[in-house]
Design an enzyme around this catalytic site. Structure first.
Site, short mmCIF file in Angstrom:
data_model
loop_
_atom_site.label_atom_id
_atom_site.label_comp_id
_atom_site.label_asym_id
_atom_site.label_seq_id
_atom_site.Cartn_x
_atom_site.Cartn_y
_atom_site.Cartn_z
N ASP A 370 0.87 -1.17 0.00
CA ASP A 370 0.00 0.00 0.00
C ASP A 370 0.91 1.23 0.00
O ASP A 370 2.09 1.13 0.34
CB ASP A 370 -0.86 -0.04 1.27
CG ASP A 370 -2.02 0.94 1.22
OD1 ASP A 370 -2.29 1.47 0.13
OD2 ASP A 370 -2.64 1.18 2.26
N ASP A 732 -3.98 -1.92 5.49
CA ASP A 732 -4.39 -1.45 6.82
C ASP A 732 -5.90 -1.39 6.99
O ASP A 732 -6.41 -1.44 8.08
CB ASP A 732 -3.77 -0.07 7.11
CG ASP A 732 -4.11 0.96 6.04
OD1 ASP A 732 -4.86 0.63 5.10
OD2 ASP A 732 -3.62 2.10 6.15
N ASP A 736 -8.68 -4.17 2.73
CA ASP A 736 -7.48 -4.94 2.41
C ASP A 736 -7.55 -6.38 2.93
O ASP A 736 -6.76 -7.22 2.53
CB ASP A 736 -6.24 -4.27 3.01
CG ASP A 736 -5.98 -2.89 2.41
OD1 ASP A 736 -6.15 -2.75 1.19
OD2 ASP A 736 -5.63 -1.97 3.16
#
Length: 1054
Positions: A370, A732, A736
């Protein structure tokens, strides 16, 4: 009848509010009737996430025994138990001693099952945490009455719900009416967007658009940051976006595969099973004459005689073979090594939740990261700002250092607050007063209270300081005093507070998406009102008639000046900065004497339609560039990945230009690199043909996927896995979780990560830092190398045990070791050295080698040959010392008959079963160390009860050889001369411990009786060492041959 979870709901975001109301036959001022609520509930069910029935406990327990090695051990335990029961009296064992073997085997299997069941029950906790994210109650209109706290599970599509600041959204809903000028929703956990999202009521005319684009929808589990609205419930329970995520997590958990090491060990287990079966068959074929005899008459066998007693003896040998072949201590040693690895990783801020993932990290080939919070700090910071100088054609650019919300982190380059002119003071005033944010600290990290961009502006004000030295000293004293307060959570922003006290705030003109700005009316110290404005640069420039120069003077904006300002703005935007324009206005017309709610012009402040006219004829002050900056250490980590042959892919919910700018800065891409085929939105990538998708993923170098949704992340991970890659995925948010679950290694953020993401992950980063992942990969590689060392050590030891038992059976001599002794060696004496091999120092070039392939063999042909050579020596040595004790008076100058035992011929030892038919055979009692005497009433017991000394010598030789063999395992190919044992002092400690444990069972009478051993004298120990030590020389020769073989291969390849 409930609607199926997969049913396609209508696209409410592309429909008008009236169409949505008509779909559910509901009115905004009445809500649903009780009858309609029941009707919709019958169709859609309760507003809650489903919970799949887990496997029953009995099934989980049974699954733990569905392993070939476990089945062999189970069969060995049952056979051992039956034999102990049938022949307890005959073997001289009674009570507990007779059942030690089956008891220990069963205990190992039970412990293994308990660990397995515990791991399985922990696997689905992510789904439970997801349910906790659901809202508990909602404010709902039904039958024309407002229900203030209706349980959220009772909501149905068509319900009219009111949302206010701080409310958690109870279902996926279409916004019908805004009750305030703006509505912002924090949905980063669902979409990955760093900033709260501005919402509206207008339809979005796209049938298929991503979550971020659905600006007229609010989603279950997100939170209202500011504003108030009325919504229509569209989706509930499993039909919501969070429900889809639960389905994806569940589907991903079904796709979970074994780790590379587990696959190799399973493969080894199936081969070992075949080998054990073959060896057992050979042993029985060789020795059939001892339990099956017949006479020949006219060339045909007749008069068959079967000895059940002798047959069960060879059953015992089969049990011993199974016990010898299986490294029972291996699961415990692997678990210990992985647990020690997790401790090392925890010291480097990587908290491992699932032990096998430590090993999988070592063969990671792709890291899907990410952007927000992992590659960047997740703390908005002002990176630079500019204002005009002494004339309209000259601009001043100021660079700001620091990447966090800590006011003391960095400062303004070449800055002196004494030089703050009128223009810079105006900029500081707007940043401080036209601002609702604050900053708090938990003692370790600084966080924003309110909008992150506004918090960044407050930090800038603190770095700018104030021009007045007296005020500056007073602020410094106040801040020092604040450090000693009991409540240190809120950070003292002295400069910002000084500005807010000077300029009393009277009214706020909220931000809206039309004018793209917000402003405040303040009362200056002079008593005059002033309007302070911040917003989108282009919009502010359009409404500005003048520009402020450095000395504070105002000059009209001409075209060259406008173009200069726009050029500077473009330069800042191209660096990935989010630009905010600053301006003010002194001539406020009817608001020049505004004082509060009772003022005649106050009504205009309640209607946002007037805001643009109030914010006209502004004086433009300057532009501030803000962004979420990359972490300092990420650049090096990206280079380390490149050197280690690991591909890095950035998958983010952020927009394309911001993602590309950050990726260039961290050197994932070079400055002038063409990003075609390297930078795509999630939607663009999914629209490509599968062949083209695979081609893009196979290309070397970095890639970035922006505006990615959960399904995009999952699909990319799935494709990479199908291509044979070992994928580590970071995340996070709730969105996800499915991809984290699906990836080989799911890595959640410890600081910013949601509980759902953490529970779905295999590893949690305590510092949310990308470089920590790279450190963890290096540690994983080192741990795997060490695990390979001790697995090879343990298996080579087991090969030796199998060969010794095979030789015993093939030669027809009494068994030189019983199963309980083999269990002791495999579990206890082999355990400490194997565990200590887990502490071998890592290779210095560990991150300069390509990742190992997940299908690399654990045991190749050369390694198997080495096992067989070493194993053959172990077998010959253990059986040889047994035969020597019975047949030789002395060996290498060591007197063996000083204890008074009877010497016999090798042929007698091989035909010991016929002892009762020998004439004049006698065997004398003999002494053992410590003075006790081994006696037997029947001379033939010399081969059963009397073999205790010979068995002890065999066991001690086996233990000693395995200790020396652990030195060989320090390195696969490097000689002990170049890598001496003290490079790993833990191994020397472990060897001492194993010898100590061996002595324990020899010299403690109760244990000696259980294990069928006796104490040895010093001369006998000398014999043990002389027989065992050559294993080091043999392996040194094999290592030398291996090095020569590899160097020849390299020369041929070159």
């Amino acid at each position: 009848m409930e609607v199926s979870v997969d049913e396609k709901l209508f696209p409410a975001w592309s429909w008008s509010v009236e169409q949505c109301l008509k779909e559910y036959q509901v009115k905004l001022d009445k809500g649903l009737s009780t009858y309609e609520v029941e009707k919709w509930r019958e169709r859609y069910g309760w507003n809650e996430l489903q919970k799949d029935k887990g496997k029953p406990l009995w099934r989980l327990v049974l699954e733990q025994f569905d392993d070939m090695l476990v089945k062999i051990l189970l069969l060995a335990a049952v056979t051992s138990f039956i034999l102990a029961y049938l022949h307890g009296d005959e073997t001289g064992e009674s009570g507990f001693e007779a059942y030690v073997e089956p008891f220990v085997i069963i205990l190992i299997l039970i412990l293994n099952a308990i660990v397995g069941v515990w791991q399985e029950t922990n696997a689905e906790k992510a789904l439970e945490v997801l349910k906790e994210m659901q809202c508990e109650s909602a404010k709902v209109l039904r039958d024309g009455y407002l229900i203030l706290d209706l349980p959220a599970r009772e909501l149905v599509p068509g319900d009219i719900v009111e949302l206010r600041v701080g409310d958690k959204v109870p279902a996926d809903m279409r916004i019908a009416v805004l009750k305030t000028s703006t509505l912002r929703v924090e949905q980063s956990s669902l979409t990955g967007e760093a900033m709260p999202v501005l919402k509206g009521t207008n339809p979005i005319f796209m049938e298929d658009c991503d979550l971020q684009a659905k600006e007229n929808m609010v989603f279950a589990g997100t939170t209202v940051v500011n504003g108030c609205c009325i919504c229509i419930v569209i989706s509930t329970g499993m039909h919501t976006e969070i429900g889809n995520i639960q389905k994806q997590i569940h589907e991903a958990s079904l796709e979970e595969t074994d780790t590379p090491l587990k696959k190799k060990l399973d493969e080894f287990g199936s081969r070992l099973t075949t080998a054990i079966g073959v060896v057992c068959l050979i042993v029985w074929v060789i020795n059939y004459k001892y339990f099956l005899t017949w006479d020949l008459e006219n060339g045909w066998p007749t008069n068959f005689k079967f000895s059940f007693e002798r047959c069960t003896y060879y059953f015992k040998i089969a049990v011993a073979l199974a016990v010898a072949a299986i490294p029972e201590g291996l699961p415990a040693v692997i678990t210990t090594c992985l647990a020690l690895g997790t401790r090392k990783m925890a010291q480097k801020n990587a908290i491992v939740r699932k032990l096998p993932s430590v090993e999988t990290l070592g063969c990671t080939t792709v890291i899907c990261s990410d952007k927000t919070g992992t590659l960047t700090t997740n703390q908005m910071s002002v990176m630079e700002f500019f204002t005009l100088g002494g004339k309209t054609t000259a601009s001043r650019i100021f660079h700001v250092e620091g990447t966090t919300y800590d006011p003391k982190d960095g400062g303004i380059v070449d800055w002196n607050c004494y030089n703050m002119d009128a223009n810079l003071q105006a900029l500081a005033e707007i940043c401080a007063v036209c601002n609702d944010a604050g900053i708090f600290s938990n003692g370790f990290t600084f966080r924003a209270a309110g909008l992150p961009t506004e918090a960044a502006l407050k930090v800038l004000v603190e770095k700018m300081g104030v021009a007045d030295s007296k005020v500056r000293n007073k602020i410094r004293e106040t801040q020092l005093a604040a450090n000693y307060l009991i409540d240190c959570n809120s950070v003292k922003l002295g400069c910002s507070e000084w500005w807010t006290k000077r300029s009393k705030r009277l009214a706020t003109l909220e931000f809206d998406r039309i004018r793209k700005s917000m402003s405040v009316i303040v009362r200056e110290q002079t008593g005059r009102n002033r309007l302070l404005v911040k917003g989108a640069v282009e919009n502010l420039l359009e409404r500005s008639s003048h520009v402020q120069l450095a000395d504070g003077s105002l000059v009209p904006i001409d075209e060259p000046c406008r173009q200069l300002l726009l050029l500077r703005h473009l330069e800042m935007s191209s660096k990935g900065l989010r630009c905010l324009g600053m301006g003010y206005k002194d001539d406020l017309g009817e608001f020049s004497d505004y004082y509060g709610d009772n003022h005649p012009a106050h009504k205009k402040l309640l209607d946002p339609a007037y805001y643009s006219s109030i914010e006209s004829n502004l004086a433009f002050v300057g532009v501030v560039g803000i962004r979420d900056p990359p972490r300092d250490e990420v650049h090096k980590a990206i280079n380390d990945c490149r050197g280690a042959g690991i591909k890095v892919m950035v998958i983010t919910g952020d927009n394309k230009s911001t993602a590309e700018a950050i990726c260039r800065e961290i050197c994932l891409f070079s400055k002038g690199e063409d990003l075609r085929g390297r930078s795509l939105t999630g939607k663009e990538f999914m629209a490509l043909p599968s062949a083209e998708q695979i081609e893009i993923l196979l290309k070397p170098g970095g890639k970035v996927f922006s505006r990615a949704e959960p399904r995009h992340k999952q699909e990319i991970v799935r494709m990479l896995k199908e291509m044979g890659e070992v994928v580590a995925m970071t995340g996070d948010g709730v969105n996800d979780a499915p991809a984290l679950k699906l990836a080989d290694i799911g890595i959640a953020m410890g600081i910013t990560g949601t509980e759902v993401a953490k529970e779905a992950s295999d590893m949690v980063l305590a510092d949310d830092n990308f470089s920590t992942i790279v450190s963890a990969v290096a540690e994983g590689r080192s741990i795997y190398n060490n695990m390979k060392a001790f697995i090879r050590y343990m298996i080579s030891s087991n090969v030796g045990e199998v060969i010794s038992i095979f030789l015993t059976a093939a030669l027809g001599i009494p068994e030189c070791m019983i199963p309980v002794q083999l269990l002791w060696v495999n579990l206890v004496t082999d355990g400490p050295p194997a565990t200590a091999l887990g502490f071998n120092p890592a290779d210095t070039d560990i991150m300069r080698k390509p990742p190992r392939k997940s299908d690399d063999t654990l045991i190749n042909a050369w390694v198997l040959f080495r096992y067989m050579v070493i194993g053959s020596y172990v077998g010959i040595a253990t059986v040889g010392v047994f035969i020597l004790w019975y047949t030789q008076a002395s060996v290498l100058g060591i007197n063996l008959v000083s204890d008074g035992h009877t010497l016999i011929e090798l042929s007698q030892l091989q035909n010991w079963g016929e002892c009762s038919s020998w004439s004049n055979f006698s065997a004398t009692p003999y002494t053992v160390a410590g003075g006790s005497v081994v006696t037997f009433s029947n001379p033939c017991d010399y081969f059963s009860v009397g073999k205790v000394k010979a068995m002890t010598l065999s066991l001690s030789v086996l233990v000693a050889i395995e200790m020396f063999n652990s030195l060989n395992a320090l390195s696969e190919d490097v000689s002990l001369i170049k890598m001496p044992p003290w490079r790993n002092p833990w191994l020397l400690v472990a060897m001492s411990m194993s010898f100590g444990l061996d002595c324990l069972i020899l010299y403690v009478p109760f244990l000696a009786e259980v294990f069928g051993v006796v104490p040895l004298s010093l001369t006998e120990w000398l014999l043990v060492m002389l027989v065992s030590a050559p294993v080091v020389l043999i392996d040194e020769f094999l290592k030398f041959a291996g090095r020569r073989r590899r160097s020849r291969t390299k020369v041929k390849t070159a």
